[in-house]
Design a protein around this motif. Sequence first.
Motif, PDB file in Angstrom:
ATOM      1  N   ALA A 105       0.844  -1.199   0.000  1.00  0.00           N
ATOM      2  CA  ALA A 105       0.000   0.000   0.000  1.00  0.00           C
ATOM      3  C   ALA A 105       0.879   1.250   0.000  1.00  0.00           C
ATOM      4  O   ALA A 105       2.083   1.173   0.255  1.00  0.00           O
ATOM      5  N   PRO A 106       0.308   2.418  -0.296  1.00  0.00           N
ATOM      6  CA  PRO A 106       1.093   3.665  -0.207  1.00  0.00           C
ATOM      7  C   PRO A 106       1.659   3.852   1.196  1.00  0.00           C
ATOM      8  O   PRO A 106       1.016   3.515   2.187  1.00  0.00           O
ATOM      9  N   VAL A 113       4.159   5.889  -3.332  1.00  0.00           N
ATOM     10  CA  VAL A 113       2.788   5.466  -3.608  1.00  0.00           C
ATOM     11  C   VAL A 113       2.758   4.181  -4.403  1.00  0.00           C
ATOM     12  O   VAL A 113       2.066   3.221  -4.049  1.00  0.00           O
ATOM     13  N   ASP A 114       3.518   4.131  -5.482  1.00  0.00           N
ATOM     14  CA  ASP A 114       3.514   2.964  -6.355  1.00  0.00           C
ATOM     15  C   ASP A 114       4.036   1.738  -5.605  1.00  0.00           C
ATOM     16  O   ASP A 114       4.963   1.830  -4.790  1.00  0.00           O
ATOM     17  N   ALA A 115       3.441   0.582  -5.919  1.00  0.00           N
ATOM     18  CA  ALA A 115       3.795  -0.652  -5.215  1.00  0.00           C
ATOM     19  C   ALA A 115       5.235  -1.068  -5.433  1.00  0.00           C
ATOM     20  O   ALA A 115       5.788  -1.842  -4.654  1.00  0.00           O
ATOM     21  N   HIS A 150      10.711  -4.951   2.660  1.00  0.00           N
ATOM     22  CA  HIS A 150      10.389  -6.349   2.949  1.00  0.00           C
ATOM     23  C   HIS A 150       9.124  -6.773   2.204  1.00  0.00           C
ATOM     24  O   HIS A 150       9.083  -7.833   1.564  1.00  0.00           O
ATOM     25  N   ARG A 151       8.104  -5.951   2.263  1.00  0.00           N
ATOM     26  CA  ARG A 151       6.839  -6.313   1.616  1.00  0.00           C
ATOM     27  C   ARG A 151       6.962  -6.304   0.095  1.00  0.00           C
ATOM     28  O   ARG A 151       6.387  -7.161  -0.585  1.00  0.00           O
ATOM     29  N   ILE A 152       7.714  -5.332  -0.440  1.00  0.00           N
ATOM     30  CA  ILE A 152       7.902  -5.305  -1.891  1.00  0.00           C
ATOM     31  C   ILE A 152       8.627  -6.572  -2.343  1.00  0.00           C
ATOM     32  O   ILE A 152       8.266  -7.202  -3.344  1.00  0.00           O
ATOM     33  N   GLY A 153       9.672  -6.964  -1.585  1.00  0.00           N
ATOM     34  CA  GLY A 153      10.417  -8.167  -1.936  1.00  0.00           C
ATOM     35  C   GLY A 153       9.570  -9.422  -1.834  1.00  0.00           C
ATOM     36  O   GLY A 153       9.587 -10.271  -2.729  1.00  0.00           O
ATOM     37  N   SER A 210       6.331  -9.574  -1.944  1.00  0.00           N
ATOM     38  CA  SER A 210       5.307  -9.510  -2.988  1.00  0.00           C
ATOM     39  C   SER A 210       5.858 -10.057  -4.306  1.00  0.00           C
ATOM     40  O   SER A 210       5.172 -10.771  -5.045  1.00  0.00           O
ATOM     41  N   ALA A 211       7.129  -9.739  -4.581  1.00  0.00           N
ATOM     42  CA  ALA A 211       7.768 -10.286  -5.786  1.00  0.00           C
ATOM     43  C   ALA A 211       7.892 -11.803  -5.695  1.00  0.00           C
ATOM     44  O   ALA A 211       7.691 -12.514  -6.683  1.00  0.00           O
TER      45      ALA A 211
END
Length: 544
Positions: free
Chosen positions: A115-116, A123-125, A141-144, A146-147
């Motif tokens: 989320a933002p 803002v962008d994921a 951590h969440r971006i990684g 999520s990937a």
Amino acid sequence: MNDETRGALAGRTVGSAGSSAPQARVLPAAATEVTEVTEVTVSCASDSASRRALAHGLQQLRDGPVADACSALLRAAAGLRETDPLAARRALLAAASAAWSAGDHDTYRRVFAVAPCPVCSAVDASTPCARECPEAAWRDHRIGMSAVAQGDLRRATRILEPWLHEVTPRAETEELCDAGSMALLLGRLPLARRLLSLALASARSSGAETAVAGIIAHLACAELRAGLHPQARAHAEEGLVLARRLGQLNVAAELSALCALVVSIAGDLRTVRDQVAEVLAVAQPHGLAQAAFLAEWAQARAELAEGKVERAAARLAPLVQPGARQGHFGLWFLAVPCFVEACVLSDRVLEAPEMVDLFAVWADLGADPQAPAQLARCRALLAPADRSEELYRAALAHHEKASGPYEHARTHLAFGMWLRRRRRPTQARDQLRAALMGFEHCGAALWAKRAGAELRAAGEASGTAEAGLLSSLTPQQARIARDVARGATNKEIAAELSISIRTVEYHLRNVFAQLGVHSRTGLAHLLANVDDDHDRGWGLPEPG
């Protein structure tokens, strides 16, 4: 509470109390205090409910339906987000663990949806926070992750691996365990084993007994992935005793599944079946898709080692093939090499090429050090004769770059079997000896027995075998004699060896004549004390 709300509440209070000026001045303050107390009370009640949901979810994660655990943990994360962000994050990571155990890909993806940032302008994921933002580490951590959930392991590695190398031995137990589990997901096996060993030492030294069995499960899994089967077995058995004592049935089921995987190469099919039944007794009612997948894979691998190739292929097909029945969204690829081999050795070879193509996509991600060699071996099994040798040698070259004695030995075995069928016994024996030594080195007794049988079928002298009852038979006759003695029908033997029933009957008549028996019962009685591993050949049909 904002000023407008306070004013509205004050106005209603004054109107009901009359128009006295003193009251008008006093009552708004009293109303404000009452409302604030009410809000605090509601907030405390909500916070308390969220903490109860967190405790309940963690308990269910260890011993209960993991879908229920996931729901409770997500509820706790939502309720604690404002009052206790660290506890909310803990709940969210535990919910991800529950979703993984359940094989729930959609929920796993939602847990790590980005989320933002509430603090900086990210803002962008895919946009990380500003470096000075206090949310930066958690957002990365969440971006990684999520990937990871989307299968983009290259991007995940770029984001997450630098953090993994920053984790020190003095980190908290939970941080060490999370980092080790993440390294395992990314295929960084030596790093995973180091971090998880540190987490285990930390948990033991701090007296955090309830965390120990779960950490051991991750460590044993990393050791299995690295081909360290004896170490994995020792850890899994130790963790299993502790998990049972603490009543952590879900953890015990996962550890039992890991034990079954070890036994599938080191023990016998009956023992594996007993272990699998124990796993499924918990995994099915609790929705443990990961444990069920590992258990089914273990049984199929033991069936493959025992020569029950059609059963192995049938068991593995729903685990690896795309669709609603696929075993686990994050683990299916582990069983593909076994499935391809089982298909080639049975009559399901047409199902294998599609799975090899899917496995190639996985291997290209670089998250499993054994995958390139396994892929080359799978392609060699399916290739026309003029390309197979090149692919087998490519697979062996890949093995030299990645530790993993069990998979290395399996490639030697497959190559040796191929060479023997091409009537190149001298070269076949070189490969089969390497396979035998490799299996013995990693404690894979069941597969060592298979390699030994192939080695004798390729003409390797064995004093015990030559002194035995079957020394006068050809390798094909010896295989058929042993299969008959264990109760197989001519039709079953023909299917296993890819020959006609009439050919089986012809060989069996010669076996009766050579051994001086007149019936299948007589043959079974005669061979009752002859060890399987001295007399049974294996696998693919003889040429011609």
